[in-house]
Design a protein around this motif. Sequence first.
Motif, PDB file in Angstrom:
ATOM      1  N   GLN A 171       0.825  -1.203   0.000  1.00 52.40           N
ATOM      2  CA  GLN A 171       0.000   0.000   0.000  1.00 52.40           C
ATOM      3  C   GLN A 171       0.858   1.251   0.000  1.00 52.40           C
ATOM      4  N   GLY A 172       1.974   1.210   0.735  1.00 47.02           N
ATOM      5  CA  GLY A 172       2.838   2.383   0.785  1.00 47.02           C
ATOM      6  C   GLY A 172       3.539   2.687  -0.521  1.00 47.02           C
TER       7      GLY A 172
ATOM      8  N   MET B 180       0.022   5.306  -4.715  1.00 44.95           N
ATOM      9  CA  MET B 180      -0.775   6.418  -4.196  1.00 44.95           C
ATOM     10  C   MET B 180      -2.247   6.039  -4.013  1.00 44.95           C
TER      11      MET B 180
ATOM     12  N   ARG C 110      -5.630   4.188  -2.980  1.00 43.92           N
ATOM     13  CA  ARG C 110      -6.004   3.398  -1.812  1.00 43.92           C
ATOM     14  C   ARG C 110      -6.510   2.033  -2.276  1.00 43.92           C
TER      15      ARG C 110
ATOM     16  N   ALA D  18       5.469   0.767  -8.862  1.00 45.10           N
ATOM     17  CA  ALA D  18       5.201   0.473  -7.457  1.00 45.10           C
ATOM     18  C   ALA D  18       5.820  -0.853  -7.044  1.00 45.10           C
TER      19      ALA D  18
ATOM     20  N   TYR E 225       8.651  -1.322  -4.186  1.00 43.56           N
ATOM     21  CA  TYR E 225       8.518  -2.291  -3.093  1.00 43.56           C
ATOM     22  C   TYR E 225       9.769  -3.162  -2.983  1.00 43.56           C
TER      23      TYR E 225
ATOM     24  N   VAL F 178       4.938   9.202  -3.636  1.00 46.87           N
ATOM     25  CA  VAL F 178       4.691   8.439  -2.410  1.00 46.87           C
ATOM     26  C   VAL F 178       5.290   9.141  -1.211  1.00 46.87           C
ATOM     27  N   HIS F 179       6.487   9.712  -1.369  1.00 52.68           N
ATOM     28  CA  HIS F 179       7.159  10.330  -0.225  1.00 52.68           C
ATOM     29  C   HIS F 179       6.637  11.730   0.072  1.00 52.68           C
TER      30      HIS F 179
ATOM     31  N   ARG G  88       3.511  11.957   0.750  1.00 55.25           N
ATOM     32  CA  ARG G  88       2.445  11.550   1.688  1.00 55.25           C
ATOM     33  C   ARG G  88       3.084  10.816   2.861  1.00 55.25           C
TER      34      ARG G  88
ATOM     35  N   ARG H 117       1.943   7.219   3.475  1.00 58.26           N
ATOM     36  CA  ARG H 117       2.412   6.238   2.492  1.00 58.26           C
ATOM     37  C   ARG H 117       3.887   5.900   2.740  1.00 58.26           C
TER      38      ARG H 117
ATOM     39  N   ALA I 155       4.149   3.646   5.758  1.00 61.17           N
ATOM     40  CA  ALA I 155       3.723   2.274   5.445  1.00 61.17           C
ATOM     41  C   ALA I 155       4.772   1.552   4.613  1.00 61.17           C
ATOM     42  N   LEU I 156       5.363   2.253   3.645  1.00 59.10           N
ATOM     43  CA  LEU I 156       6.370   1.639   2.775  1.00 59.10           C
ATOM     44  C   LEU I 156       7.592   1.194   3.567  1.00 59.10           C
TER      45      LEU I 156
END
Length: 307
Positions: free
Chosen positions: A60-61, A64, A66, A113, A117, A193-194, A196, A199, A202-203
Amino acid sequence: MPVRRILCLLPVLLVAVVAAQHWSVLTEGFGHLRRAEWPWLVAAATATCLTWVAAAFTRQGAVMERLPRRRLLATQLAAGAANHLLPTGLGAGAVNLRFMTVCGVPLARSSAALALYLLAEAVSRVGMLAVLLVIFPDALEFGPLLPGGAVGPLLLGAGAVAVVAAGVLLLVRRLRTAVFSFLRTALGEARLVHTRPARALALWGGSLAFPALQAAGLVLVGLALGLPVPPAHMAVAYLAATVAVALVPTPGGLGSVEAALVVALVAAGGPVAVATAVVLAYRIITVWVPLVPGALTLGALVRMKVI
């Protein structure tokens, strides 16, 4: 052809084939589990289940949009099963890529993404290993286990592979263009992502928790079977072994991970027999027991068109 119905049954069939090929390992592993202390094994199983939660947070992280929480968590269980049936990393990557695409994330951004990850997980795993080696510099002693002069050829081989890969990238223009285009997309996704904090947390929180929980599972199994190695040294052994076999293209690391873990635990000071028992019991808990429910979940997600 009822393609989707066949795809629903295929994971279970593959589990049966893999189990038949490794039947002796399964029998020996379950034999060791019968002699273990069950409270530690329950804790190890709990840590294994939490790895799916950590993976869901990291997935999820890395994007962007949900993602639906329950389906995301179920996808991680299914991805674990797919990862043990296909060359390492491909199964989980394909399942998660398909899941994000079905959720409406464009393919280019889904791929970015996925790359983010993998990068976060690799950085967290290697970084955690480096920190533990600084704190416990005497955790591993590989000297007696490696033949003389083995390190030089290994480093030379790794350097040769890197040079060949760089040469191919420079000479093939179409490949170079595709790689640079993908990198631009991936860097753009990482920047978004960074921006937020939720996010980013979570990542990186999930990517740190994932290898930590895996290492904790091995430590707990070691305690259950009475392995005479300090828990911190067992954690270092696990991280070192998994980093070493990360590029071995075997389904789920079957065979290569077991060998590397035994060598690492022996290098940490454990007797060979007990270290082998710990590794077999650990792989039973983390690989073979979740394999059937993971395959069934994978088939159900295919049938529900979640992936």
